[in-house]
Design an enzyme around this catalytic site. Structure first.
Site, PDB file in Angstrom:
ATOM      1  N   GLY A 163       0.834  -1.195   0.000  1.00 15.77           N
ATOM      2  CA  GLY A 163       0.000   0.000   0.000  1.00 15.77           C
ATOM      3  C   GLY A 163       0.870   1.248   0.000  1.00 15.77           C
ATOM      4  O   GLY A 163       2.050   1.202  -0.361  1.00 15.77           O
ATOM      5  N   ARG A 164       0.269   2.336   0.448  1.00 15.34           N
ATOM      6  CA  ARG A 164       0.952   3.638   0.352  1.00 15.34           C
ATOM      7  C   ARG A 164       2.251   3.674   1.144  1.00 15.34           C
ATOM      8  O   ARG A 164       3.263   4.206   0.690  1.00 15.34           O
ATOM      9  CB  ARG A 164       0.032   4.737   0.872  1.00 15.34           C
ATOM     10  CG  ARG A 164      -1.242   4.910   0.089  1.00 15.34           C
ATOM     11  CD  ARG A 164      -2.145   5.871   0.820  1.00 15.34           C
ATOM     12  NE  ARG A 164      -3.403   6.068   0.134  1.00 15.34           N
ATOM     13  CZ  ARG A 164      -4.472   5.289   0.298  1.00 15.34           C
ATOM     14  NH1 ARG A 164      -4.426   4.240   1.081  1.00 15.34           N
ATOM     15  NH2 ARG A 164      -5.594   5.553  -0.366  1.00 15.34           N
ATOM     16  N   ILE A 165       2.229   3.129   2.365  1.00 19.19           N
ATOM     17  CA  ILE A 165       3.436   3.212   3.205  1.00 19.19           C
ATOM     18  C   ILE A 165       4.527   2.319   2.623  1.00 19.19           C
ATOM     19  O   ILE A 165       5.689   2.723   2.517  1.00 19.19           O
ATOM     20  CB  ILE A 165       3.120   2.836   4.669  1.00 19.19           C
ATOM     21  CG1 ILE A 165       2.100   3.819   5.258  1.00 19.19           C
ATOM     22  CG2 ILE A 165       4.395   2.827   5.514  1.00 19.19           C
ATOM     23  CD1 ILE A 165       1.581   3.455   6.638  1.00 19.19           C
ATOM     24  N   THR A 240       6.382  -1.900  11.147  1.00 18.05           N
ATOM     25  CA  THR A 240       5.771  -0.597  11.458  1.00 18.05           C
ATOM     26  C   THR A 240       4.282  -0.658  11.131  1.00 18.05           C
ATOM     27  O   THR A 240       3.617   0.381  11.079  1.00 18.05           O
ATOM     28  CB  THR A 240       6.413   0.553  10.642  1.00 18.05           C
ATOM     29  OG1 THR A 240       6.394   0.189   9.257  1.00 18.05           O
ATOM     30  CG2 THR A 240       7.824   0.841  11.089  1.00 18.05           C
ATOM     31  N   ARG A 242       1.288  -3.326  12.200  1.00 17.70           N
ATOM     32  CA  ARG A 242       0.499  -3.531  13.405  1.00 17.70           C
ATOM     33  C   ARG A 242       1.084  -4.685  14.218  1.00 17.70           C
ATOM     34  O   ARG A 242       1.491  -5.704  13.650  1.00 17.70           O
ATOM     35  CB  ARG A 242      -0.945  -3.910  13.044  1.00 17.70           C
ATOM     36  CG  ARG A 242      -1.869  -2.726  12.840  1.00 17.70           C
ATOM     37  CD  ARG A 242      -2.109  -1.978  14.164  1.00 17.70           C
ATOM     38  NE  ARG A 242      -2.978  -0.812  14.002  1.00 17.70           N
ATOM     39  CZ  ARG A 242      -2.566   0.423  13.727  1.00 17.70           C
ATOM     40  NH1 ARG A 242      -1.288   0.693  13.549  1.00 17.70           N
ATOM     41  NH2 ARG A 242      -3.434   1.417  13.619  1.00 17.70           N
ATOM     42  N   GLU A 271      -0.474  -3.007  23.146  1.00 17.91           N
ATOM     43  CA  GLU A 271       0.071  -1.671  23.418  1.00 17.91           C
ATOM     44  C   GLU A 271      -0.876  -0.925  24.359  1.00 17.91           C
ATOM     45  O   GLU A 271      -2.089  -1.141  24.273  1.00 17.91           O
ATOM     46  CB  GLU A 271       0.200  -0.897  22.108  1.00 17.91           C
ATOM     47  CG  GLU A 271       1.205  -1.515  21.161  1.00 17.91           C
ATOM     48  CD  GLU A 271       1.268  -0.762  19.827  1.00 17.91           C
ATOM     49  OE1 GLU A 271       0.693   0.339  19.722  1.00 17.91           O
ATOM     50  OE2 GLU A 271       1.878  -1.297  18.904  1.00 17.91           O
ATOM     51  N   HIS A 291       5.455   3.010  19.078  1.00 23.07           N
ATOM     52  CA  HIS A 291       4.432   3.320  18.061  1.00 23.07           C
ATOM     53  C   HIS A 291       4.509   4.794  17.631  1.00 23.07           C
ATOM     54  O   HIS A 291       3.559   5.561  17.797  1.00 23.07           O
ATOM     55  CB  HIS A 291       3.039   2.974  18.607  1.00 23.07           C
ATOM     56  CG  HIS A 291       2.027   2.749  17.517  1.00 23.07           C
ATOM     57  ND1 HIS A 291       1.051   1.780  17.595  1.00 23.07           N
ATOM     58  CD2 HIS A 291       1.830   3.368  16.319  1.00 23.07           C
ATOM     59  CE1 HIS A 291       0.296   1.819  16.506  1.00 23.07           C
ATOM     60  NE2 HIS A 291       0.764   2.777  15.718  1.00 23.07           N
TER      61      HIS A 291
END
Ligand code: DGY
Length: 341
Positions: A163-165, A240, A242, A271, A291
């Site tokens: 995806g974008r990241i 980075t 989940r 978390e 995070h």
């Protein structure tokens, strides 16, 4: 920004003092109530805050389940996450109740990719060992065999998800002289940045593996003992995306046995993790961050701004700019039992 009764639609915001002016702009047009506490609201407090609201602006750390949606009441039209990930929301329950759910893609892609790249460099070059030595006054004489890591340039980067990241990481990796490949279950084509590879091949042939997939029933535990065993003993794993996609117990075992060179985690299961004796914090070849992928002033403000624009659009009767993929951008008709009302 108060909870006093007003003719304006009521919007609940789950934190006070969010960055940027998105919430302030909402407050000029809607009756905004922000959670006043310094600690995040408990589920019961969240339910009280949401009661009677038409818009709910939440963070990724706030759980939005059917009970909360019901506590908000039948007037709820939009839940706007100031977060790209939406595993914290029961999207099906919201859609079933006719509530629009939105998130914040795009605005955090480059900022998060910067942290992924940083973790790749820090973990693979084992830089924390050097930082630690400096702090202890243990630099010592120059040695050819001290503080050695592995090269990033020339290494093959495998992206899980595209995806974008992930694509933003691919662009950065090209600048670092890495070869890039990716696995995405549906987007099977190569592009100018990266070649598609089957999942097992990606695991076996990557020197650095970077996780960019959302947490779903399908991706939970996707990188476990069996997958780590396929990776090169010289490989670096970075997450980075989940927590929960990587099995952290299996990761610790692989690092301790020398079956994996190094790892970097910005996200973890359960978390926040606050126990100073947490084994994840003390594994020599593992770098962990709290995070912070999207944690720059500009990006956090942009996330809140986009969430606020989503709230305003829906309450104004316009389609939300960024609904969760595959869900409606306008509130639907509610189903009560088997009747549509
Ligand atoms: C996101 O946007 O998904 C980040 O992880 C912050 O919640």
């Amino acid at each position: 920004m108060s909870g006093t009764s007003s003719a304006h639609p009521r919007v609940a915001v789950t934190r006070t003092g969010l960055p940027g002016d998105g919430v302030g702009r909402l407050a000029t047009r809607f009756d905004v109530t922000a959670w006043p506490g310094t600690a995040p609201p408990t589920p019961a407090e969240l339910a009280g805050l949401a009661q009677g609201c038409e818009g709910l602006l939440v963070l990724g750390a706030d759980r939005v389940d059917a009970a909360l949606l019901d506590a908000a009441g039948p007037g709820l039209r939009v839940v706007a996450l100031a977060s790209m990930g939406y595993d914290s929301v029961d999207v099906a329950a919201a859609v079933q109740r006719g509530v629009v759910v939105t998130h914040t893609p795009d605005v955090l892609a480059d900022t998060t990719a910067d942290v992924a790249m940083a973790l790749i460099l820090i973990a693979r070059r084992r830089l924390p060992a050097g930082v630690d030595a400096m702090r202890r006054g243990a630099w010592g004489a120059f040695r050819m065999d001290a503080f050695l890591g592995l090269d990033v340039h020339g290494a093959t980067l495998g992206l899980i998800g595209y995806g974008r990241i992930a694509r933003a990481v691919a662009r950065r990796a090209a600048g670092f002289g890495m070869r890039v490949q990716h696995h995405h279950p549906r987007r099977k084509e190569d592009d100018r940045l990266s070649r598609w590879a089957p999942f097992d091949e990606l695991l076996r042939t990557s020197d650095v593996l970077s996780v960019h997939t959302p947490l779903t029933e399908e991706t939970k535990g996707m990188i476990g003992a069996a997958e780590l065993a396929l990776m090169k003993p010289t490989a670096t794993l970075v997450n980075t995306g989940r927590g929960g996609v990587v099995d952290e117990d299996a990761l610790l075992v692989a690092l301790r046995r020398g079956e994996l060179h190094s790892a970097g985690l910005d996200v973890m299961t359960d978390e926040p993790r606050t126990d100073p004796s947490d084994p994840l914090f003390h594994e020599p070849h593992l770098v962990v961050l709290p995070h912070v992928g999207s944690a720059t002033e500009a990006t956090r403000a942009a996330m809140v701004d986009l969430a606020a624009r989503n709230v305003a659009a829906v309450l104004d009767g316009r389609p939300a700019p960024t609904p969760i993929p595959g869900t409606p951008g306008l509130p639907g008709r509610r189903r009560v039992a088997d009747r549509t009302v």
